[in-house]
Design an enzyme around this catalytic site. Structure first.
Site, PDB file in Angstrom:
ATOM      1  N   GLY A 102       0.832  -1.209   0.000  1.00  0.00           N
ATOM      2  CA  GLY A 102       0.000   0.000   0.000  1.00  0.00           C
ATOM      3  C   GLY A 102       0.856   1.244   0.000  1.00  0.00           C
ATOM      4  O   GLY A 102       2.064   1.173  -0.229  1.00  0.00           O
ATOM      5  N   ASN A 103       0.236   2.366   0.243  1.00  0.00           N
ATOM      6  CA  ASN A 103       1.004   3.609   0.340  1.00  0.00           C
ATOM      7  C   ASN A 103       0.383   4.504   1.403  1.00  0.00           C
ATOM      8  O   ASN A 103      -0.646   4.156   1.996  1.00  0.00           O
ATOM      9  CB  ASN A 103       1.093   4.299  -1.020  1.00  0.00           C
ATOM     10  CG  ASN A 103      -0.280   4.644  -1.565  1.00  0.00           C
ATOM     11  OD1 ASN A 103      -0.996   5.455  -0.979  1.00  0.00           O
ATOM     12  ND2 ASN A 103      -0.664   4.021  -2.673  1.00  0.00           N
ATOM     13  N   ARG A 104       0.996   5.650   1.637  1.00  0.00           N
ATOM     14  CA  ARG A 104       0.613   6.470   2.793  1.00  0.00           C
ATOM     15  C   ARG A 104      -0.467   7.498   2.491  1.00  0.00           C
ATOM     16  O   ARG A 104      -0.745   8.363   3.308  1.00  0.00           O
ATOM     17  CB  ARG A 104       1.860   7.162   3.351  1.00  0.00           C
ATOM     18  CG  ARG A 104       2.838   6.164   3.948  1.00  0.00           C
ATOM     19  CD  ARG A 104       4.167   6.822   4.271  1.00  0.00           C
ATOM     20  NE  ARG A 104       4.030   7.890   5.242  1.00  0.00           N
ATOM     21  CZ  ARG A 104       4.934   8.830   5.436  1.00  0.00           C
ATOM     22  NH1 ARG A 104       6.026   8.848   4.703  1.00  0.00           N
ATOM     23  NH2 ARG A 104       4.743   9.756   6.343  1.00  0.00           N
TER      24      ARG A 104
END
Ligand code: CTP
Length: 412
Positions: free
Chosen positions: A206-208
């Site tokens: 995922g990412n932030r």
């Protein structure tokens, strides 16, 4: 504040119950005055219970208090929703045949009309002339939203979302009189949040991205009069009310939803943080650690560039796609090879979108924060525009720029 909420006789009267709740929950004292026709859609008991104040629509109730004089004088704001064609006509010609129209003539404070009616009625020269008259006298008349109407028909004429009316009312009370609804009648699709690319049933890459910027854009677009569709990847914040939400998880799901939405979107904003790569193989079962085998190696494959595809689809549509405006986002850090703007300018040209909103990212910047600072680059060649502040303020600037491009700059 004391607010008079005048309810017209249209089916959208039921939505005004939510508007009333927004006012009372914000601490305002609301007196509801429905027209006779409005009480055929929503009964006075509903308005009394939700407002906590008695409700009447006759000048002959409570005559000793001379209600129309009292209510008109005391109101800090009068909001009319739904403003039907009939009510707009009666207000424009100064008729005073019920408590609401009497109160309108007595009102000292600002007046906000939120129209709702069938498209033909809204576009009829008689209604448009009435709207002009009311605006020329200083009343604020919102543009109706576009979308499904009561019957099978659709077009401009839907009541603006209660949250949009609420925000407009607050702005009016704060002295804002210039009501720009630059996206009235437009459909805006916004992708938001970060995609998650599964490795196995319990793990993902995922990412932030928090989704805050995309949600703030959805609110700004909604308040500018647009019908908003939010393609929501993973977000830390809830989607706002008054927008259609299409949940997605992966880049491939987002691509499918985006291509399905492209055809009827006047504006497409790709603010989602899309994973550029996904695991080549997704395990059906949880990947186990084993002492007897080597540590797993994850092979990644490229995800399609959705923004690029949207541009290609738009360009391939020829004249039918010409009015569609596509907005990309770029997160850039800059490096020894080039600065942030140089990279962003190259990305704008490469991707072929109309506007590119450039975030300067560092380890402490943008992700999950409530403030932001961006530069908006335009393919039409106009000067880069800077916008900074809360994500709501930055979004309002982006939406107003989009409105300007749609209404003043020939696309393609
Ligand atoms: N985007 C997209 N599909 C992808 C990756 C990104 O539609 N697979 C969109 C993003 O939503 C954003 C824009 O492309 O609007 C720019 O994304 P960014 O990650 O900054 O640029 P990249 O194209 O990935 O280029 P680079 O990694 O070289 O910076």
């Amino acid at each position: 504040m004391r607010i008079v909420l005048g309810v017209g006789g249209g089916i959208a009267a039921y939505k005004v119950a939510s508007l009333l709740r927004l006012f009372t929950e914000a601490g305002h004292n609301v007196t509801v005055i429905p027209t006779e026709a409005a009480t055929r859609f929503v009964g006075t008991a509903t308005w009394e219970a939700l407002s906590g104040n008695p409700v009447s629509n006759s000048v002959f109730d409570g005559v000793h208090q001379v209600n129309h004089v009292r209510l008109g004088h005391e109101a800090d704001l009068v909001v009319i929703a739904p403003a039907t064609a009939d009510l707009l006509a009666r207000a424009a010609t100064g008729q005073a045949d019920d408590l609401l129209t009497n109160t309108l003539l007595m009102a000292h404070g600002p007046v906000l009309f939120a129209p709702a009616m069938h498209t033909e009625m809204w576009q009829h020269p008689a209604t448009q002339a009435n709207v002009e008259t009311l605006r020329s006298r200083g009343a604020a008349v919102l543009e109706p939203a576009t979308g499904r109407l009561t019957g099978a028909d659709s077009g401009p004429g839907r009541l603006p979302e209660p949250e949009a009316i609420f925000d407009a009312a607050l702005a009016l009370m704060q002295g804002q009189t210039d009501f720009q609804m630059p996206l009235a009648g437009r459909t805006v699709t916004i992708s938001a949040g970060g995609t998650r690319e599964p490795l196995d049933p319990v793990r993902f890459l995922g990412n932030r991205s928090s989704g805050k910027q995309g949600v703030a854009l959805a609110v700004a677009a909604r308040n500018a009069g647009a019908t908003v569709r939010l393609l929501a990847a993973h977000m830390d914040v809830p989607p706002p009310p008054g927008v259609e939400v299409v949940p997605v998880e992966t880049a491939l799901q987002l691509r499918e939803a985006a291509l399905a939405a492209a055809g009827d979107s006047d504006v497409f904003i790709m603010s989602a943080a899309v994973a550029d790569f996904r695991p080549a193989v997704v395990s059906d079962t949880k990947i186990k650690k084993r002492d007897d085998s080597a540590d797993p190696v994850i092979t990644l494959v490229r995800n399609p560039d959705i923004l690029q595809e949207l541009v290609d689809v738009r360009n391939a549509a020829g004249p039918a796609g010409q009015h569609r405006l596509i907005v990309g986002f770029a997160a850039e850090t800059g490096d020894s090879q080039g600065d942030v703007l140089a990279y962003a300018e190259a990305k704008l040209q490469r991707k072929g979108c109309d506007l590119l909103v450039v975030n300067h990212v560092g380890s402490d910047k943008v992700f999950g924060q409530d403030t932001n600072s961006v530069v908006i680059l335009s393919r039409s060649g106009s000067e880069p525009q800077e916008a900074a502040g809360t994500k709501a303020e930055v979004s309002a600037a982006i939406i107003s720029r989009i409105g300007y491009e749609l209404n003043h700059v020939a696309l393609n």
